[in-house]
Motif scaffolding. Structure first.
Motif, PDB file in Angstrom:
ATOM      1  N   ASN A  16      34.123  46.210  57.770  1.00 51.85           N
ATOM      2  CA  ASN A  16      33.912  46.380  56.067  1.00 51.85           C
ATOM      3  C   ASN A  16      34.191  45.909  55.310  1.00 51.85           C
ATOM      4  O   ASN A  16      33.815  46.568  54.186  1.00 51.85           O
ATOM      5  N   ALA A  17      34.050  44.821  54.859  1.00 54.23           N
ATOM      6  CA  ALA A  17      33.074  44.195  53.297  1.00 54.23           C
ATOM      7  C   ALA A  17      31.923  44.975  53.040  1.00 54.23           C
ATOM      8  O   ALA A  17      32.131  45.281  51.933  1.00 54.23           O
ATOM      9  N   LEU A  18      30.969  44.936  53.827  1.00 51.00           N
ATOM     10  CA  LEU A  18      30.120  45.933  53.682  1.00 51.00           C
ATOM     11  C   LEU A  18      29.860  47.258  53.088  1.00 51.00           C
ATOM     12  O   LEU A  18      29.683  47.529  51.964  1.00 51.00           O
ATOM     13  N   TYR A  19      31.463  47.926  54.122  1.00 56.04           N
ATOM     14  CA  TYR A  19      31.426  49.518  53.839  1.00 56.04           C
ATOM     15  C   TYR A  19      32.192  49.556  52.260  1.00 56.04           C
ATOM     16  O   TYR A  19      31.431  50.947  51.598  1.00 56.04           O
ATOM     17  N   ASP A  20      32.738  48.477  51.934  1.00 59.90           N
ATOM     18  CA  ASP A  20      33.722  48.446  51.180  1.00 59.90           C
ATOM     19  C   ASP A  20      32.239  48.398  49.397  1.00 59.90           C
ATOM     20  O   ASP A  20      32.734  48.863  48.703  1.00 59.90           O
ATOM     21  N   ARG A  21      31.676  46.723  50.180  1.00 60.39           N
ATOM     22  CA  ARG A  21      30.153  47.261  49.090  1.00 60.39           C
ATOM     23  C   ARG A  21      30.085  47.962  48.521  1.00 60.39           C
ATOM     24  O   ARG A  21      29.401  48.626  47.740  1.00 60.39           O
ATOM     25  N   PHE A  22      29.537  48.691  49.126  1.00 56.93           N
ATOM     26  CA  PHE A  22      28.473  50.447  49.264  1.00 56.93           C
ATOM     27  C   PHE A  22      29.467  51.162  48.490  1.00 56.93           C
ATOM     28  O   PHE A  22      29.041  51.563  47.740  1.00 56.93           O
ATOM     29  N   ALA A  23      30.600  51.749  49.148  1.00 60.44           N
ATOM     30  CA  ALA A  23      31.610  52.654  48.481  1.00 60.44           C
ATOM     31  C   ALA A  23      32.017  51.790  47.210  1.00 60.44           C
ATOM     32  O   ALA A  23      31.639  52.810  46.034  1.00 60.44           O
ATOM     33  N   ASP A  24      32.232  50.715  46.221  1.00 59.23           N
ATOM     34  CA  ASP A  24      32.669  50.214  45.148  1.00 59.23           C
ATOM     35  C   ASP A  24      31.509  50.365  44.092  1.00 59.23           C
ATOM     36  O   ASP A  24      31.832  49.962  43.293  1.00 59.23           O
ATOM     37  N   HIS A  25      30.306  49.280  44.452  1.00 59.65           N
ATOM     38  CA  HIS A  25      29.307  48.661  43.998  1.00 59.65           C
ATOM     39  C   HIS A  25      27.601  50.514  44.336  1.00 59.65           C
ATOM     40  O   HIS A  25      27.017  49.633  43.097  1.00 59.65           O
ATOM     41  N   THR A  26      27.458  49.836  45.323  1.00 60.42           N
ATOM     42  CA  THR A  26      26.363  49.781  45.291  1.00 60.42           C
ATOM     43  C   THR A  26      25.502  51.410  45.102  1.00 60.42           C
ATOM     44  O   THR A  26      24.403  51.645  44.758  1.00 60.42           O
ATOM     45  N   HIS A  71      16.937  45.880  42.479  1.00 56.35           N
ATOM     46  CA  HIS A  71      16.826  44.361  42.843  1.00 56.35           C
ATOM     47  C   HIS A  71      17.076  43.848  41.653  1.00 56.35           C
ATOM     48  O   HIS A  71      17.504  42.587  41.365  1.00 56.35           O
ATOM     49  N   GLU A  72      16.596  44.173  40.723  1.00 54.64           N
ATOM     50  CA  GLU A  72      16.490  43.389  39.300  1.00 54.64           C
ATOM     51  C   GLU A  72      17.597  44.053  37.882  1.00 54.64           C
ATOM     52  O   GLU A  72      18.163  43.139  37.297  1.00 54.64           O
ATOM     53  N   ASP A  73      18.661  44.444  38.508  1.00 61.13           N
ATOM     54  CA  ASP A  73      19.612  44.981  38.223  1.00 61.13           C
ATOM     55  C   ASP A  73      20.510  43.758  38.021  1.00 61.13           C
ATOM     56  O   ASP A  73      21.532  42.756  39.015  1.00 61.13           O
ATOM     57  N   PRO A  74      20.957  42.412  37.275  1.00 60.79           N
ATOM     58  CA  PRO A  74      22.060  41.773  37.327  1.00 60.79           C
ATOM     59  C   PRO A  74      23.276  41.989  37.370  1.00 60.79           C
ATOM     60  O   PRO A  74      24.381  41.094  38.110  1.00 60.79           O
ATOM     61  N   GLU A  75      24.220  43.464  37.317  1.00 61.51           N
ATOM     62  CA  GLU A  75      24.972  42.971  38.101  1.00 61.51           C
ATOM     63  C   GLU A  75      25.331  43.626  40.113  1.00 61.51           C
ATOM     64  O   GLU A  75      25.489  42.923  40.017  1.00 61.51           O
ATOM     65  N   TRP A  76      24.087  44.286  40.422  1.00 53.30           N
ATOM     66  CA  TRP A  76      23.957  43.768  41.619  1.00 53.30           C
ATOM     67  C   TRP A  76      23.225  42.502  42.381  1.00 53.30           C
ATOM     68  O   TRP A  76      23.831  42.287  43.150  1.00 53.30           O
ATOM     69  N   GLY A  77      22.774  41.599  41.246  1.00 49.51           N
ATOM     70  CA  GLY A  77      22.912  40.178  41.826  1.00 49.51           C
ATOM     71  C   GLY A  77      24.204  40.042  41.848  1.00 49.51           C
ATOM     72  O   GLY A  77      24.763  38.867  42.195  1.00 49.51           O
ATOM     73  N   GLU A  78      25.043  39.877  40.623  1.00 48.55           N
ATOM     74  CA  GLU A  78      26.411  39.119  41.223  1.00 48.55           C
ATOM     75  C   GLU A  78      27.453  39.853  41.736  1.00 48.55           C
ATOM     76  O   GLU A  78      28.170  39.289  42.403  1.00 48.55           O
ATOM     77  N   VAL A  79      27.151  41.224  42.299  1.00 57.62           N
ATOM     78  CA  VAL A  79      28.025  41.612  43.481  1.00 57.62           C
ATOM     79  C   VAL A  79      27.624  41.641  44.906  1.00 57.62           C
ATOM     80  O   VAL A  79      28.198  40.846  45.227  1.00 57.62           O
ATOM     81  N   ARG A  80      26.769  41.688  45.043  1.00 60.84           N
ATOM     82  CA  ARG A  80      25.889  40.699  46.089  1.00 60.84           C
ATOM     83  C   ARG A  80      26.447  39.522  46.027  1.00 60.84           C
ATOM     84  O   ARG A  80      26.699  38.553  46.910  1.00 60.84           O
ATOM     85  N   ARG A  81      25.930  37.678  45.216  1.00 62.09           N
ATOM     86  CA  ARG A  81      26.440  36.686  45.391  1.00 62.09           C
ATOM     87  C   ARG A  81      28.000  36.761  45.350  1.00 62.09           C
ATOM     88  O   ARG A  81      28.738  36.081  46.213  1.00 62.09           O
ATOM     89  N   ARG A  82      28.863  37.925  44.663  1.00 65.73           N
ATOM     90  CA  ARG A  82      30.727  37.727  44.892  1.00 65.73           C
ATOM     91  C   ARG A  82      30.940  38.188  46.309  1.00 65.73           C
ATOM     92  O   ARG A  82      30.824  37.285  47.313  1.00 65.73           O
ATOM     93  N   SER A  83      30.219  39.263  46.361  1.00 64.07           N
ATOM     94  CA  SER A  83      30.268  39.324  48.009  1.00 64.07           C
ATOM     95  C   SER A  83      29.584  37.973  49.414  1.00 64.07           C
ATOM     96  O   SER A  83      30.875  37.961  50.346  1.00 64.07           O
ATOM     97  N   THR A  84      28.802  37.690  48.991  1.00 62.47           N
ATOM     98  CA  THR A  84      28.233  37.122  50.547  1.00 62.47           C
ATOM     99  C   THR A  84      29.464  34.937  50.267  1.00 62.47           C
ATOM    100  O   THR A  84      29.562  35.240  51.087  1.00 62.47           O
TER     101      THR A  84
END
Length: 108
Positions: A16-26, A71-84
């Protein structure tokens, strides 16, 4: 037209955490970087849990540029860091295939 089929093998407790990350950010980030998203799927019968999705590309060069920009998008880096940090790793293994429709396919 080329299609990219991607399948992520998930850690079940983080599905569910991955599904939420896709829906909300990815998904919005993919839109921003020009990804043509055909669909997202979960396996109902067969090995899982997983997330499978299909992307459409005009060329391999377009794909390469879009993924590099994503992959270079700073927003993606932050989203991935927070979810991890919150959930640990969400994906155990990633599979990717590039597909070209055959002449008798409706997707040609």
């Amino acid at each position: 037209m080329l299609y990219e089929l991607r399948r992520y093998e998930l850690f079940g407790h983080n599905r569910n955490a991955l599904y939420d990350r896709f829906a909300d950010h990815t998904v919005p980030l993919f839109d921003r970087h020009g990804f043509r998203q055909v669909g997202y799927f979960e396996t109902v019968i067969g090995a899982g849990p997983d997330l499978t999705y299909l992307l459409a590309w005009d060329s391999l060069d377009e794909r390469q540029r879009a993924w590099a920009d994503f992959h270079e998008d700073p927003e993606w880096g932050e989203v991935r860091r927070r979810s991890t940090a919150e959930h640990g790793l969400l994906v155990a293994r990633t599979h990717s295939s590039i597909l070209r429709p055959l002449p008798f396919s409706d997707l040609r």
